[in-house]
Design a protein around this motif. Sequence first.
Motif, PDB file in Angstrom:
ATOM      1  N   ASP A 106      92.701  46.673  32.055  1.00 13.26           N
ATOM      2  CA  ASP A 106      93.244  45.357  31.385  1.00 13.26           C
ATOM      3  C   ASP A 106      94.860  46.205  31.798  1.00 13.26           C
ATOM      4  O   ASP A 106      95.645  45.460  32.688  1.00 13.26           O
ATOM      5  CB  ASP A 106      93.816  44.738  30.208  1.00 13.26           C
ATOM      6  CG  ASP A 106      92.639  43.754  29.615  1.00 13.26           C
ATOM      7  OD1 ASP A 106      92.122  43.502  31.002  1.00 13.26           O
ATOM      8  OD2 ASP A 106      91.789  44.057  28.750  1.00 13.26           O
ATOM      9  N   ASN A 107      94.911  47.023  31.656  1.00 12.51           N
ATOM     10  CA  ASN A 107      96.295  48.137  31.763  1.00 12.51           C
ATOM     11  C   ASN A 107      95.933  49.471  32.715  1.00 12.51           C
ATOM     12  O   ASN A 107      94.862  49.713  32.643  1.00 12.51           O
ATOM     13  CB  ASN A 107      97.035  48.322  30.846  1.00 12.51           C
ATOM     14  CG  ASN A 107      97.803  46.810  30.206  1.00 12.51           C
ATOM     15  OD1 ASN A 107      98.398  46.097  30.378  1.00 12.51           O
ATOM     16  ND2 ASN A 107      97.015  46.929  28.725  1.00 12.51           N
ATOM     17  N   ILE A 108      95.991  50.028  33.654  1.00 13.58           N
ATOM     18  CA  ILE A 108      96.458  51.321  34.581  1.00 13.58           C
ATOM     19  C   ILE A 108      97.241  51.878  34.701  1.00 13.58           C
ATOM     20  O   ILE A 108      97.210  53.377  35.433  1.00 13.58           O
ATOM     21  CB  ILE A 108      95.702  50.675  36.023  1.00 13.58           C
ATOM     22  CG1 ILE A 108      96.465  49.514  36.947  1.00 13.58           C
ATOM     23  CG2 ILE A 108      94.437  49.682  35.602  1.00 13.58           C
ATOM     24  CD1 ILE A 108      95.825  49.743  38.189  1.00 13.58           C
ATOM     25  N   GLN A 109      98.470  51.439  33.980  1.00 10.23           N
ATOM     26  CA  GLN A 109      99.454  52.472  34.527  1.00 10.23           C
ATOM     27  C   GLN A 109      98.856  54.063  34.180  1.00 10.23           C
ATOM     28  O   GLN A 109      99.746  54.969  34.523  1.00 10.23           O
ATOM     29  CB  GLN A 109     100.269  52.379  33.172  1.00 10.23           C
ATOM     30  CG  GLN A 109     101.301  50.111  33.577  1.00 10.23           C
ATOM     31  CD  GLN A 109     100.457  49.785  32.644  1.00 10.23           C
ATOM     32  OE1 GLN A 109      99.153  49.746  32.717  1.00 10.23           O
ATOM     33  NE2 GLN A 109     101.227  48.635  32.291  1.00 10.23           N
ATOM     34  N   GLU A 110      98.623  54.009  32.521  1.00 14.92           N
ATOM     35  CA  GLU A 110      98.431  56.190  32.366  1.00 14.92           C
ATOM     36  C   GLU A 110      97.306  56.340  33.549  1.00 14.92           C
ATOM     37  O   GLU A 110      97.305  56.972  34.346  1.00 14.92           O
ATOM     38  CB  GLU A 110      97.645  56.241  30.936  1.00 14.92           C
ATOM     39  CG  GLU A 110      99.553  55.662  29.910  1.00 14.92           C
ATOM     40  CD  GLU A 110      98.812  55.971  29.178  1.00 14.92           C
ATOM     41  OE1 GLU A 110      98.189  56.895  28.396  1.00 14.92           O
ATOM     42  OE2 GLU A 110      99.012  55.156  28.285  1.00 14.92           O
ATOM     43  N   ILE A 111      95.716  55.449  33.618  1.00 12.96           N
ATOM     44  CA  ILE A 111      95.076  56.034  34.895  1.00 12.96           C
ATOM     45  C   ILE A 111      96.032  56.185  36.303  1.00 12.96           C
ATOM     46  O   ILE A 111      95.579  57.054  36.769  1.00 12.96           O
ATOM     47  CB  ILE A 111      94.259  55.403  34.656  1.00 12.96           C
ATOM     48  CG1 ILE A 111      92.106  56.433  35.201  1.00 12.96           C
ATOM     49  CG2 ILE A 111      94.566  54.414  35.310  1.00 12.96           C
ATOM     50  CD1 ILE A 111      90.649  55.514  35.465  1.00 12.96           C
TER      51      ILE A 111
END
Length: 214
Positions: A6-11
Motif C-alpha cells: 500500500d505504501n512504497i515511500q521507504e522502499i
Amino acid sequence: MQCQSDNIQEIAAAIATAQAAIPPAAKNAQNPHLRNRYADLAAVWAAVRDELPKHGLAVVQTMVPRDDGKACVRTLLTHTSGQWIAGECALPVPKADPQGYGSAITYARRYSLSAMLGVVSEDDDDAEGAGARAKKRDVQQQRDDARAAQPPMNQALRKAFQAAMGKRHAAAPDAEAKRTAILSELSQFFARTISTSNELTDAEVKEFLDAIKE
C-alpha cells in the motif's frame, strides 16, 4: 495480482540509493547461435548481491503455476520496512521437457531481476582502463547519433525482417508473448535495450538477418 504494498515511500528511497551504487553486470556468457555476449543470471546477481542488504533490500523469486504451459516467475523485492514491489514474467517454453522449462525459468529470472533493479550490462573487461572505457562510451554515442539520423528501414527490408521473426517465434501463444520474445532476442543480440524494431537501422537489420541465416 497486486504489484506493490500500500505504501512504497521507504522502499522507493532504498531502491534509488541502491541503484546509484549497483555496477553494470559483466557480459560473461556467449550465445552459441548468434555469437553475441551477454550477462547471465549469475552475473546479474553478482552485480546486485552486495548492495541490496546495505539498503535493507532483498529479492525472492518463485515459480507461479499456470494452466497455459508457460514458465512464470514472480520476482518480489522486499524492504526491511515491510514494503514490497513485485512483478511476474511469463514466457513460452521452447520445448516441453525439463530442460526447456529450466531454460525459460532462468531467462525469466535474469530479465526480471535486471528490470526490477535497473541493471545494465557491459563487457567483462577488468583490464581496461578508465580512459578506454570513456573512449568506448564516445564511440557508442557516435553510433547512437548516427542511428538517430538514419531514416526508417525500407519496406522490403521490413517485410523480410518481420517474416523471419514471425517464423522464429511462431510457437509464441499470443501477439504480446511474440513481441516480448522478439524484443528480448534483439536486445540480447545488439547488447542494448530494444523497445521497438523501428529503432534498428537498415544495416543492423541486415546484420541480424545475415546472422540468423547462418
